[in-house]
Enzyme design. Structure first.
Site, PDB file in Angstrom:
ATOM      1  N   GLU A   3       0.829  -1.213   0.000  1.00  0.00           N
ATOM      2  CA  GLU A   3       0.000   0.000   0.000  1.00  0.00           C
ATOM      3  C   GLU A   3       0.864   1.265   0.000  1.00  0.00           C
ATOM      4  O   GLU A   3       0.505   2.264  -0.641  1.00  0.00           O
ATOM      5  CB  GLU A   3      -0.951  -0.009   1.197  1.00  0.00           C
ATOM      6  CG  GLU A   3      -1.916  -1.190   1.245  1.00  0.00           C
ATOM      7  CD  GLU A   3      -2.791  -1.323   0.006  1.00  0.00           C
ATOM      8  OE1 GLU A   3      -2.951  -0.338  -0.741  1.00  0.00           O
ATOM      9  OE2 GLU A   3      -3.318  -2.434  -0.221  1.00  0.00           O
ATOM     10  N   ARG A  57      24.205   1.386   2.220  1.00  0.00           N
ATOM     11  CA  ARG A  57      25.053   0.195   2.102  1.00  0.00           C
ATOM     12  C   ARG A  57      26.177   0.402   1.084  1.00  0.00           C
ATOM     13  O   ARG A  57      26.371  -0.398   0.158  1.00  0.00           O
ATOM     14  CB  ARG A  57      24.203  -1.033   1.754  1.00  0.00           C
ATOM     15  CG  ARG A  57      23.310  -1.463   2.920  1.00  0.00           C
ATOM     16  CD  ARG A  57      22.520  -2.699   2.638  1.00  0.00           C
ATOM     17  NE  ARG A  57      21.449  -2.453   1.695  1.00  0.00           N
ATOM     18  CZ  ARG A  57      20.271  -1.924   1.998  1.00  0.00           C
ATOM     19  NH1 ARG A  57      20.016  -1.565   3.252  1.00  0.00           N
ATOM     20  NH2 ARG A  57      19.348  -1.739   1.081  1.00  0.00           N
ATOM     21  N   GLY A  96      27.845  -0.030  -2.982  1.00  0.00           N
ATOM     22  CA  GLY A  96      29.304  -0.018  -3.010  1.00  0.00           C
ATOM     23  C   GLY A  96      29.900  -0.980  -2.012  1.00  0.00           C
ATOM     24  O   GLY A  96      29.202  -1.738  -1.338  1.00  0.00           O
TER      25      GLY A  96
END
Length: 480
Positions: free
Chosen positions: A182, A260, A294
């Site tokens: 949703e 990350r 990376g």
């Protein structure tokens, strides 16, 4: 990183049992290639684009996607004046439900360039959350799509539904998937095709899907189970955006290119701080698409005992922890390393310099392109090569734990080109013929050198792999 080089391999299953098994897994989950998939609908040329076909969005198409788009959200504490006409008997989220919804919000922020900010003032929120007890249309959950002119859209959930009565909002639960679905609508994503729960005839994959990828293996926005496209999640649901959701939402708002960015571990020993990326014990169930920006990253599935198929190529699917096709990698993402478990695993590398560790069991290790470091681990392991491109002299692979008499190096499907019809054969010295193979041992370094000549003087276009340890024998190889 996108794949810049492609390996061409023969589909003629005339190689060894292990090489043929590898070919099967290189084609896994590809419609028309995987014989286990019944293809009811043609694959889409751009399945991600189908999710944003209506151009619903916050902001405008020409907005600068390098800048994060800010959205405010709020959990309603009382019935709003504009409560939809077909629902009634408002109720608020409890703290556990709020926490689960926030994790779903976070999963979208992880992949898209959107900054979500919570506010207690519902009137200033762009996205609101609320429950209802009664629906004239039998609604389970619904949300409104945004437009550049709108300032607020709502998401609504039936508090009397079995999902929320049972509080199925933990990772892999249907309630958590519902929140993610949703929220996807409130960001502008539609169902993969023009169907809805309110349709007079209930939507089905056969009758309502318009292309192959309309399943919950590819997108949380689908109504249809993953088995329609060949996967099997054994009754769990994704808590976060999947392969096509990530591509679609990034096309609208840009990508989160900072999340990350360091060395990240997915699965066991995870440092992601995300429950859907984390395995705690051998009974853990993983279901995710990895988005990574990376670092030197690792799929660690070492704690599982089942036979696994781990594929590090972008947009591929892996079989992890007893499920089928439950782990995938977003387009443009490079995962460098993989660690298998104690089953008989197949590990498939990409074009990066991979580190692949099979662990216990009789594993098949395939590094693909790039200068790879390979470990079979305990068991009788097979290292398969299909092409000289996979270990040329200037980007050689290293096999670190080869055990003569147990492990094998398999070149039974090695591509020697048109001039190499005679296959690979051992010789004492190269004479310039295609397919000549030489095995040497360096007693000082305790390293074996195995090389194959593609013709003429041995050069950087030929094949050379380094094998660490005691001397190995010609009988340790499976030749073409």
């Amino acid at each position: 990183m996108s794949l810049k080089k492609k390996i061409s391999y023969s589909e003629d299953v005339s190689g060894s049992e292990k090489a043929n098994e590898l070919l099967k897994w290189l084609q896994a989950y590809i419609p028309g290639k995987d014989s286990n998939i019944v293809v009811e609908h043609e694959p889409s040329k751009d399945a991600a684009k189908e999710l944003i076909r209506g151009d619903y969005r916050w902001g405008h198409q020409d907005d600068d996607k390098s800048k994060a788009f800010q959205l405010k959200y709020s959990f309603l504490e009382s019935k709003p004046d504009n409560m939809p006409w077909h629902i009634s008997e408002f109720s608020a989220f409890n703290e556990a439900q709020k926490a689960a919804a926030k994790l779903s919000i976070q999963s979208w922020a992880d992949v898209a360039n959107i900054n979500f900010v919570e506010t207690t003032d519902a009137k200033e929120a762009n996205v609101t959350f609320g429950f209802f007890d009664v629906s004239l249309t039998g609604s389970y959950a619904f949300a409104y799509l945004p437009t550049p002119e709108k300032t607020q859209v709502g998401t609504w959930y039936n508090a009397k539904s079995r999902t929320f009565l049972n509080n199925d909002i933990d990772v892999n639960g249907y309630g958590r998937q519902t929140f993610t679905h949703e929220i996807g609508h409130t960001l502008g994503l539609q169902h993969p095709a023009d169907y809805n729960a309110s349709d007079k005839v209930s939507p089905t994959y056969k009758n309502s899907a318009t292309y192959f990828e309309d399943s919950r293996a590819y997108t949380v926005m689908s109504y249809f189970g993953e088995k329609n496209t060949g996967q099997d999640f054994k009754g769990i649901y994704s808590s976060a955006p999947l392969l096509n959701d990530i591509s679609a939402i990034q096309a609208v708002y840009g990508a989160n290119n900072t999340i990350r960015a360091d060395d990240t571990v997915y699965g066991f020993n995870s440092n992601t701080d995300r429950d859907f990326y984390t395995a705690k014990d051998e009974n853990s169930k993983l279901l995710f698409t990895a988005w990574d920006t990376g670092g030197n990253d690792t799929f660690d599935f070492s704690g599982f005992t089942q036979d696994q198929r781990i594929n590090l190529n972008e947009a591929s699917f892996s079989d992890v922890g007893g499920l089928k096709g439950n782990v995938s990698i977003a387009r443009g993402v490079t995962i460098e390393n993989a660690i298998g478990g104690s089953g008989n695993d197949v590990l498939i590398g990409n074009d990066a310099a991979n580190t692949l560790k099979g662990g216990a069991g009789d594993d098949i290790i395939y590094g693909g392109l790039g200068a790879d470091n390979l470990w079979g681990g305990e068991g009788n392991d097979t290292f398969v090569y299909l092409s000289a491109k996979e270990s040329p002299p200037l980007e050689r692979d290293w096999i670190h734990d080869f055990v003569s008499g147990k492990d094998k190096i398999d070149v039974s499907l090695f591509d020697l080109g048109e001039a190499g019809k005679g296959g690979v054969k051992f010789v004492r010295e190269f004479t310039g013929e295609v397919g000549e193979a030489v095995l040497r041992y360096n007693t000082v370094d305790k390293v074996n050198d195995f090389a194959i000549n593609l013709g003429g003087e041995f050069s950087y276009d030929d094949f050379w792999v380094k094998i660490v340890g005691e001397p190995i024998l010609e009988s340790d190889f499976i030749l073409s």
